[in-house]
Design a protein around this motif. Structure first.
Motif, PDB file in Angstrom:
ATOM      1  N   THR A 533    -100.752  21.545 -46.014  1.00 50.20           N
ATOM      2  CA  THR A 533    -101.214  20.965 -44.746  1.00 50.20           C
ATOM      3  C   THR A 533    -100.315  19.829 -44.287  1.00 50.20           C
ATOM      4  OG1 THR A 533    -102.675  19.475 -45.972  1.00 50.20           O
ATOM      5  CG2 THR A 533    -103.611  21.558 -45.202  1.00 50.20           C
ATOM      6  N   LYS A 534     -99.257  19.568 -45.062  1.00 54.39           N
ATOM      7  CA  LYS A 534     -98.318  18.527 -44.688  1.00 54.39           C
ATOM      8  C   LYS A 534     -97.607  18.928 -43.398  1.00 54.39           C
ATOM      9  CE  LYS A 534     -94.168  16.179 -46.390  1.00 54.39           C
ATOM     10  NZ  LYS A 534     -93.180  16.113 -47.500  1.00 54.39           N
ATOM     11  N   PRO A 535     -97.512  18.029 -42.437  1.00 54.01           N
ATOM     12  CA  PRO A 535     -96.837  18.373 -41.176  1.00 54.01           C
ATOM     13  C   PRO A 535     -95.394  18.808 -41.429  1.00 54.01           C
ATOM     14  CG  PRO A 535     -97.990  16.283 -40.974  1.00 54.01           C
ATOM     15  CD  PRO A 535     -98.031  16.649 -42.425  1.00 54.01           C
ATOM     16  N   VAL A 536     -94.967  19.792 -40.669  1.00 55.84           N
ATOM     17  CA  VAL A 536     -93.592  20.265 -40.826  1.00 55.84           C
ATOM     18  C   VAL A 536     -92.635  19.211 -40.280  1.00 55.84           C
ATOM     19  CG1 VAL A 536     -94.233  22.676 -40.676  1.00 55.84           C
ATOM     20  CG2 VAL A 536     -93.666  21.446 -38.589  1.00 55.84           C
ATOM     21  N   GLU A 537     -91.443  19.233 -40.817  1.00 54.25           N
ATOM     22  CA  GLU A 537     -90.437  18.278 -40.375  1.00 54.25           C
ATOM     23  C   GLU A 537     -90.007  18.589 -38.942  1.00 54.25           C
ATOM     24  OE1 GLU A 537     -85.968  16.745 -41.711  1.00 54.25           O
ATOM     25  OE2 GLU A 537     -87.162  18.055 -43.022  1.00 54.25           O
ATOM     26  N   VAL A 538     -89.875  17.560 -38.142  1.00 56.63           N
ATOM     27  CA  VAL A 538     -89.487  17.736 -36.742  1.00 56.63           C
ATOM     28  C   VAL A 538     -88.050  18.257 -36.671  1.00 56.63           C
ATOM     29  CG1 VAL A 538     -89.063  16.554 -34.557  1.00 56.63           C
ATOM     30  CG2 VAL A 538     -91.047  15.943 -35.951  1.00 56.63           C
ATOM     31  N   ASN A 539     -87.864  19.287 -35.872  1.00 56.93           N
ATOM     32  CA  ASN A 539     -86.520  19.787 -35.614  1.00 56.93           C
ATOM     33  C   ASN A 539     -85.911  18.916 -34.527  1.00 56.93           C
ATOM     34  OD1 ASN A 539     -84.304  21.246 -34.414  1.00 56.93           O
ATOM     35  ND2 ASN A 539     -85.022  23.074 -35.493  1.00 56.93           N
ATOM     36  N   GLN A 540     -85.026  18.015 -34.950  1.00 62.47           N
ATOM     37  CA  GLN A 540     -84.504  17.024 -34.019  1.00 62.47           C
ATOM     38  C   GLN A 540     -83.710  17.654 -32.880  1.00 62.47           C
ATOM     39  OE1 GLN A 540     -85.384  13.667 -34.584  1.00 62.47           O
ATOM     40  NE2 GLN A 540     -84.781  13.597 -32.440  1.00 62.47           N
ATOM     41  N   LEU A 541     -82.950  18.719 -33.192  1.00 63.54           N
ATOM     42  CA  LEU A 541     -82.160  19.371 -32.143  1.00 63.54           C
ATOM     43  C   LEU A 541     -83.067  20.019 -31.106  1.00 63.54           C
ATOM     44  CD1 LEU A 541     -79.398  20.195 -31.049  1.00 63.54           C
ATOM     45  CD2 LEU A 541     -79.503  22.215 -32.527  1.00 63.54           C
ATOM     46  N   PHE A 542     -84.111  20.695 -31.584  1.00 64.18           N
ATOM     47  CA  PHE A 542     -85.059  21.330 -30.666  1.00 64.18           C
ATOM     48  C   PHE A 542     -85.736  20.283 -29.785  1.00 64.18           C
ATOM     49  CE2 PHE A 542     -89.237  23.014 -29.554  1.00 64.18           C
ATOM     50  CZ  PHE A 542     -88.911  24.278 -29.074  1.00 64.18           C
ATOM     51  N   LYS A 543     -86.113  19.177 -30.393  1.00 64.73           N
ATOM     52  CA  LYS A 543     -86.762  18.095 -29.648  1.00 64.73           C
ATOM     53  C   LYS A 543     -85.816  17.504 -28.611  1.00 64.73           C
ATOM     54  CE  LYS A 543     -89.110  13.667 -30.494  1.00 64.73           C
ATOM     55  NZ  LYS A 543     -89.502  12.688 -31.544  1.00 64.73           N
ATOM     56  N   THR A 544     -84.535  17.356 -29.009  1.00 68.44           N
ATOM     57  CA  THR A 544     -83.545  16.803 -28.084  1.00 68.44           C
ATOM     58  C   THR A 544     -83.332  17.722 -26.885  1.00 68.44           C
ATOM     59  OG1 THR A 544     -82.419  15.668 -29.895  1.00 68.44           O
ATOM     60  CG2 THR A 544     -81.154  16.030 -27.876  1.00 68.44           C
ATOM     61  N   LYS A 545     -83.234  19.021 -27.129  1.00 69.35           N
ATOM     62  CA  LYS A 545     -83.033  19.970 -26.036  1.00 69.35           C
ATOM     63  C   LYS A 545     -84.194  19.919 -25.055  1.00 69.35           C
ATOM     64  CE  LYS A 545     -80.182  23.393 -28.469  1.00 69.35           C
ATOM     65  NZ  LYS A 545     -80.123  24.790 -28.942  1.00 69.35           N
ATOM     66  N   ALA A 546     -85.401  19.848 -25.575  1.00 67.51           N
ATOM     67  CA  ALA A 546     -86.579  19.778 -24.708  1.00 67.51           C
ATOM     68  C   ALA A 546     -86.555  18.510 -23.864  1.00 67.51           C
ATOM     69  CB  ALA A 546     -87.848  19.835 -25.553  1.00 67.51           C
ATOM     70  N   LYS A 547     -86.137  17.405 -24.461  1.00 57.34           N
ATOM     71  CA  LYS A 547     -86.094  16.137 -23.730  1.00 57.34           C
ATOM     72  C   LYS A 547     -84.993  16.166 -22.671  1.00 57.34           C
ATOM     73  CE  LYS A 547     -86.374  11.176 -24.622  1.00 57.34           C
ATOM     74  NZ  LYS A 547     -86.434  10.137 -25.678  1.00 57.34           N
ATOM     75  N   ILE A 548     -83.849  16.795 -22.988  1.00 57.30           N
ATOM     76  CA  ILE A 548     -82.773  16.916 -22.001  1.00 57.30           C
ATOM     77  C   ILE A 548     -83.252  17.709 -20.796  1.00 57.30           C
ATOM     78  CG2 ILE A 548     -80.534  18.019 -21.565  1.00 57.30           C
ATOM     79  CD1 ILE A 548     -79.762  17.312 -24.444  1.00 57.30           C
ATOM     80  N   ARG A 549     -83.899  18.830 -21.054  1.00 55.04           N
ATOM     81  CA  ARG A 549     -84.388  19.667 -19.950  1.00 55.04           C
ATOM     82  C   ARG A 549     -85.389  18.905 -19.088  1.00 55.04           C
ATOM     83  NH1 ARG A 549     -84.136  23.763 -24.239  1.00 55.04           N
ATOM     84  NH2 ARG A 549     -82.575  25.326 -23.651  1.00 55.04           N
ATOM     85  N   SER A 550     -86.305  18.227 -19.755  1.00 54.06           N
ATOM     86  CA  SER A 550     -87.322  17.483 -19.011  1.00 54.06           C
ATOM     87  C   SER A 550     -86.697  16.365 -18.186  1.00 54.06           C
ATOM     88  CB  SER A 550     -88.352  16.918 -19.998  1.00 54.06           C
ATOM     89  OG  SER A 550     -89.280  16.100 -19.340  1.00 54.06           O
ATOM     90  N   SER A 551     -85.757  15.624 -18.785  1.00 48.20           N
ATOM     91  CA  SER A 551     -85.150  14.480 -18.095  1.00 48.20           C
ATOM     92  C   SER A 551     -84.333  14.923 -16.896  1.00 48.20           C
ATOM     93  CB  SER A 551     -84.262  13.701 -19.070  1.00 48.20           C
ATOM     94  OG  SER A 551     -85.008  13.213 -20.162  1.00 48.20           O
ATOM     95  N   LEU A 552     -83.471  15.932 -17.069  1.00 49.81           N
ATOM     96  CA  LEU A 552     -82.621  16.372 -15.966  1.00 49.81           C
ATOM     97  C   LEU A 552     -83.436  17.029 -14.863  1.00 49.81           C
ATOM     98  CD1 LEU A 552     -79.478  17.720 -17.879  1.00 49.81           C
ATOM     99  CD2 LEU A 552     -79.697  15.599 -16.580  1.00 49.81           C
ATOM    100  N   ALA A 553     -84.480  17.771 -15.241  1.00 45.37           N
ATOM    101  CA  ALA A 553     -85.329  18.387 -14.222  1.00 45.37           C
ATOM    102  C   ALA A 553     -86.080  17.315 -13.441  1.00 45.37           C
ATOM    103  CB  ALA A 553     -86.307  19.361 -14.876  1.00 45.37           C
ATOM    104  N   THR A 554     -86.482  16.240 -14.114  1.00 41.31           N
ATOM    105  CA  THR A 554     -87.217  15.159 -13.453  1.00 41.31           C
ATOM    106  C   THR A 554     -86.378  14.479 -12.386  1.00 41.31           C
ATOM    107  OG1 THR A 554     -88.540  14.769 -15.439  1.00 41.31           O
ATOM    108  CG2 THR A 554     -88.412  12.967 -13.836  1.00 41.31           C
ATOM    109  N   ILE A 555     -85.082  14.357 -12.621  1.00 42.34           N
ATOM    110  CA  ILE A 555     -84.233  13.673 -11.638  1.00 42.34           C
ATOM    111  C   ILE A 555     -83.594  14.657 -10.662  1.00 42.34           C
ATOM    112  CG2 ILE A 555     -83.774  11.683 -13.077  1.00 42.34           C
ATOM    113  CD1 ILE A 555     -81.209  12.891 -14.003  1.00 42.34           C
ATOM    114  N   GLY A 556     -84.100  15.913 -10.629  1.00 45.56           N
ATOM    115  CA  GLY A 556     -83.732  16.819  -9.551  1.00 45.56           C
ATOM    116  C   GLY A 556     -82.715  17.888  -9.872  1.00 45.56           C
ATOM    117  N   ALA A 557     -82.249  18.004 -11.128  1.00 44.75           N
ATOM    118  CA  ALA A 557     -81.286  19.052 -11.474  1.00 44.75           C
ATOM    119  C   ALA A 557     -82.018  20.365 -11.753  1.00 44.75           C
ATOM    120  CB  ALA A 557     -80.460  18.641 -12.691  1.00 44.75           C
ATOM    121  N   ASN A 558     -81.317  21.458 -11.570  1.00 45.94           N
ATOM    122  CA  ASN A 558     -81.894  22.789 -11.739  1.00 45.94           C
ATOM    123  C   ASN A 558     -81.240  23.469 -12.944  1.00 45.94           C
ATOM    124  OD1 ASN A 558     -83.453  23.156  -9.010  1.00 45.94           O
ATOM    125  ND2 ASN A 558     -81.433  22.325  -8.491  1.00 45.94           N
ATOM    126  N   GLU A 559     -82.067  24.012 -13.833  1.00 48.91           N
ATOM    127  CA  GLU A 559     -81.527  24.613 -15.063  1.00 48.91           C
ATOM    128  C   GLU A 559     -81.092  26.060 -14.827  1.00 48.91           C
ATOM    129  OE1 GLU A 559     -82.553  25.262 -19.819  1.00 48.91           O
ATOM    130  OE2 GLU A 559     -84.149  24.645 -18.442  1.00 48.91           O
TER     131      GLU A 559
END
Length: 847
Positions: A533-559
């Motif tokens: 039941t121990k939480p799985v280790e965060v995949n830092q690369l996956f988390k970073t990609k999600a944050k990049i997409r969210s940040s760039l989309a928020t400021i008006g860029a299109n993926e």
């Protein structure tokens, strides 16, 4: 793959219903696509004897026959002798022959699967009543011959024939003769093994199982999944001696590493004729069209044992050789041509394995033979060839030239080379028996790098822990030996060696899969695996990609999501070298032939399309992977993957002209801000030459690093040639950064305490000469701010030239303290310090 239910029972000795066999095959071997009831198709077909045959008084081509059906149909009108009248138009009908009679009420087998099957009845033909019909091969759906009715041999019981010489033989249907008389009224389906079911198993299930492309292999697996020991014929595992490569009769050679074995035998004094009815029936059930006794034998052996063979006319082979008839396995040369058995002529423009004499090509190895050496009615001497070819080469050849055959479908699964000579020998014995021929008691055989299966060590604990089973070493051993694995057990440890036909067994997990399938996954305990039941280790690369997409989309860029493969021309338009890209030998499209070296060419290729669609200003970004030879191979010897984020800003608005660099940089700055990273920019050295920098005008670009971190990427405008090639608008720039570097920064970035006190913002404009770079000036401002001990943010407001040789650079500075609210004088002191240092280092003047 089509297999006979009766044949599987004969080979395995199993006595199970077809429903039970189909269910077990579907759950443990492969998906069953269809089950055909052949007995139903021939339900109304009886064996009869023609008693009399007289010409029809009112039709030249018709005959009036009386047939003896043994009284099986009591409802029909009979003559004084108890025989039934049938009108027949076949030219070969005659008295005292045995034939197949389709009685009234029976369905013509050839129409059995039609939407409206043809059901026979008693009807008048030219004034004479005909009860049903005497059937031809075509009407029986066994062959294409419709020139006459089937004339059956006079006997019904089968007995194996032993060849006169020592060539091995198999008790296949071609080797039998009949020794007992038929009885009128016997069921045609019962006598000729048509009271059968044909089980069709989906071919894709056997992609890694070449042995299951033969009925012997399927029978072995069926025995195994029913827990019964199976033993292959002794001849199948025999390595014949006295093999030669050349003599006065034939020369056999291999001239390419893509052919591991090449075997051949000669049979002379053959008579080419139709195969026996038994063979034609078995081929028809297997899905093949009977041709003649020689070709039918090669197809029969291929279907029975999974080994494709080819028969050459010896005389035609000799005519195409300069001396002794020669068979050479080699690669084709550009410009060579071959007329194939299907009537198509191909010209070789890509290397393919071919079979040739010393003068010309006579076949495409493993795919299809040539028309100039095919067996026909004039053939009296044949060469039977069985070989083994590289599966990947066969697949490429088949796809490139559009040649698809049963042989190619087997060879591209990776057939074992250890069965070639045995199958060729069996075929020779079959040809001898079916054509009154004579086989030489010698074998031609060339071998090259024949691999053998190596033992795999595994423990029962390893296997049970993965299957969730509790099988003992003895039980595991029995399951594997049932399908002819060699297993040596010592306590809990087993050494497992796969038989030569199992080319898919290499590692312990393969053994686990094999045992699980044979034991039956449905027999395994239905319990969930234990998980922490121990939480799985965060995949830092996956988390970073999600944050990049969210940040760039928020400021008006299109993926965008584009292909990882590009055309050569796209690389060249972006100023990149195609030779730095990995090329794909089997590209899914000619436009997707190279791995992309960076994301920018794909992004730039989309700019003009969006401008044409009416969008005047936009930003496009992509988060993806790139590969290039400059980066090299990874630890596995595969092209190294580079995780990259790219963005391009484009605007056709006049007031935006010349601002592309700053717009792209602002997107980058705001992205970095979302990660709490401060960026440092420095000029790009003129000699820089990397795939990622190739599209950029280095004099109008900057290299990017994270402050106190690693190198990140590049931001800038594009070369004039790139702008023209992609038809970019007046304001266009972009950046490309390493996603992994941003992920690493995010993983280790320290917590920064936020101030509880309000911040103060103030602008400062410094006038310098054009020789002072923006980067140097900005670095000086940062150095002063660092010395204050205050928290700060620094942004560029504007840069413009008030007159020639001078430029005004405006910064906006926001200051705050963790301890107090800063006074106006404290903020002013910082601004004056910046102005003073700027004056000392660059003779800058505060405006």
């Amino acid at each position: 793959m089509r297999v006979s239910y009766n044949e599987i029972k004969r080979l395995t000795g199993l006595d199970v219903s077809v429903e039970e066999m189909v269910a077990r095959i579907g759950s443990r071997l492969g998906e069953v696509e269809a089950v055909e009831d052949w007995g139903a198709k021939y339900k109304g077909a009886l064996i009869v004897k023609v008693i009399t045959c007289e010409k029809h008084p009112d039709a030249d081509k018709l005959s009036i026959c009386t047939v003896d059906d043994g009284g099986k149909n009591p409802d029909l009108k009979r003559d004084e002798n108890g025989y039934i009248q049938v009108v027949c138009g076949a030219p070969n009908v005659h008295a005292d022959m045995w034939a197949v009679w389709l009685q009234p009420g029976a369905t013509v087998p050839a129409s059995f699967a039609d939407d409206e099957p043809f059901v026979l009845e008693s009807r008048e033909i030219r004034g004479v009543i005909s009860n049903g019909m005497l059937a031809s091969l075509k009407e029986l759906a066994i062959g294409d011959d419709h020139n006459g009715i089937v004339e059956l041999p006079e006997s019904t019981r089968l007995e194996a024939i032993k060849p006169a010489n020592e060539v091995p033989h198999v008790e296949a249907l071609a080797n039998f003769r009949r020794t007992e008389k038929y009885k009128p009224g016997d069921s045609f389906a019962e006598v000729f093994d048509l009271n059968d079911y044909v089980i069709e198993i989906e071919n894709k299930m056997f992609t890694h199982r070449p042995d299951c492309f033969g009925e012997l292999g399927v029978a072995r697996e069926v025995a195994g999944i029913f827990g019964k020991q199976f033993t292959s014929p002794k001849w199948y595992q025999t390595e014949f001696s006295q093999t030669i490569t050349a003599d006065e009769q034939l020369v056999v050679r291999i001239e390419t590493d893509l052919v591991s074995r090449f075997s051949a035998l000669i049979v002379e004094d053959v008579e080419v004729r139709p195969s026996s009815l038994d063979v034609q029936i078995n081929l028809t059930k297997a899905g093949y069209r009977p041709i003649n006794n020689i070709v039918d034998i090669t197809n029969y052996i291929m279907h029975a044992y999974g080994q494709p063979l080819h028969a050459y006319d010896y005389a035609k082979l000799a005519a195409r050789s300069s001396g002794t008839p020669t068979l050479v396995a080699r690669l084709s040369q550009s410009g060579e041509q071959l007329k194939l058995l299907n009537g198509k002529t191909i010209e070789f423009n890509q290397p393919a394995i071919v079979i040739a004499t010393d003068q010309e090509i006579v076949g495409v190895g493993g795919v299809m033979g040539g028309a100039d050496t095919e067996v026909d009615n004039s053939t009296t001497k044949v060469v039977l060839e069985a070989a083994n070819f590289d599966m990947y080469s066969i697949r490429r050849t088949s796809m490139h030239y559009g040649l698809f055959s049963d042989a190619a479908s087997r060879f591209n699964k990776g057939q074992s080379p250890w069965q070639t000579l045995a199958c060729a020998s069996i075929a020779a014995g079959e040809v001898v028996c079916s054509s009154s021929g004579m086989s030489y008691d010698k074998w031609y055989d060339v071998k090259s790098n024949l691999a053998t299966n190596k033992p795999v060590s595994i423990s029962s604990e390893f296997l049970n822990s993965r299957l969730g089973s509790s099988l003992s070493a003895t039980e595991i051993q029995q399951l594997l030996t049932n399908v002819e694995f060699v297993v040596e057990a010592e306590a809990d440890e087993l050494s497992v060696t796969a038989p030569f036909w199992r080319t898919d067994i290499e590692i312990k997990e393969d053994i686990v899969e094999e045992v699980g399938r044979l034991y039956g996954y449905d027999n395994l305990a239905l319990c969930l695996p234990k998980r922490s039941t121990k939480p799985v280790e965060v995949n830092q690369l996956f988390k970073t990609k999600a944050k990049i997409r969210s940040s760039l989309a928020t400021i008006g860029a299109n993926e965008l999501l584009t292909y990882s493969f590009v055309h050569r021309s796209l690389l060249e338009k972006a100023g990149q070298k195609p030779e730095d890209s990995y090329a794909i030998s089997n590209a899914i499209s000619p436009d997707l032939h190279f791995y992309r070296q960076s994301l920018m060419p794909s992004l730039l290729d989309s700019v003009h399309q969006n401008i044409k669609a009416g969008y005047e200003e936009f930003a496009l970004f992509e988060v993806g992977k790139t590969h290039n030879k400059v980066h090299g191979l990874d630890e596995s010897g595969l092209p190294g993957e580079i995780e990259v984020t790219g963005l391009v800003f484009a605007s056709k608005l006049k007031q935006r002209s010349g601002t592309g660099y700053y717009e792209a940089k602002e997107y980058l700055r705001r992205l970095a801000h979302a990660f709490g990273a401060e960026l440092e920019f420095r000029p790009v050295p003129p000699e820089t030459d990397f795939p990622i920098t190739s599209p950029y005008d280095l004099s109008r670009s900057s290299l990017i690093s994270i402050k106190n971190g690693s190198f990140l990427g590049i931001v800038g405008e594009f070369k004039p040639g790139v702008e023209r090639a992609f038809r970019l608008p007046g304001a266009c720039a972009g950046f490309e950064i390493e996603t992994q570097a941003l992920a690493n920064w995010q993983a280790k970035s320290p917590y920064t305490e936020l101030s509880r006190f309000p911040s103060s913002a103030q602008d400062i404009t410094l006038q310098t000469t054009n020789s002072v770079s923006f980067g140097d000036l900005q670095s000086t401002v940062v150095e002063v701010l660092e010395q204050t001990g205050y928290k700060y943010t620094l942004s560029t407001v504007s840069i413009f030239e008030p007159e020639a040789g001078l430029k005004n650079t405006s910064f906006r500075i926001r200051l705050s303290s963790l301890d107090k609210t800063l006074t106006t004088q404290e903020v002013t002191d910082v601004i004056e310090s910046i102005a003073q240092v700027g004056s000392q280092k660059y003779q800058a003047r505060q405006i």
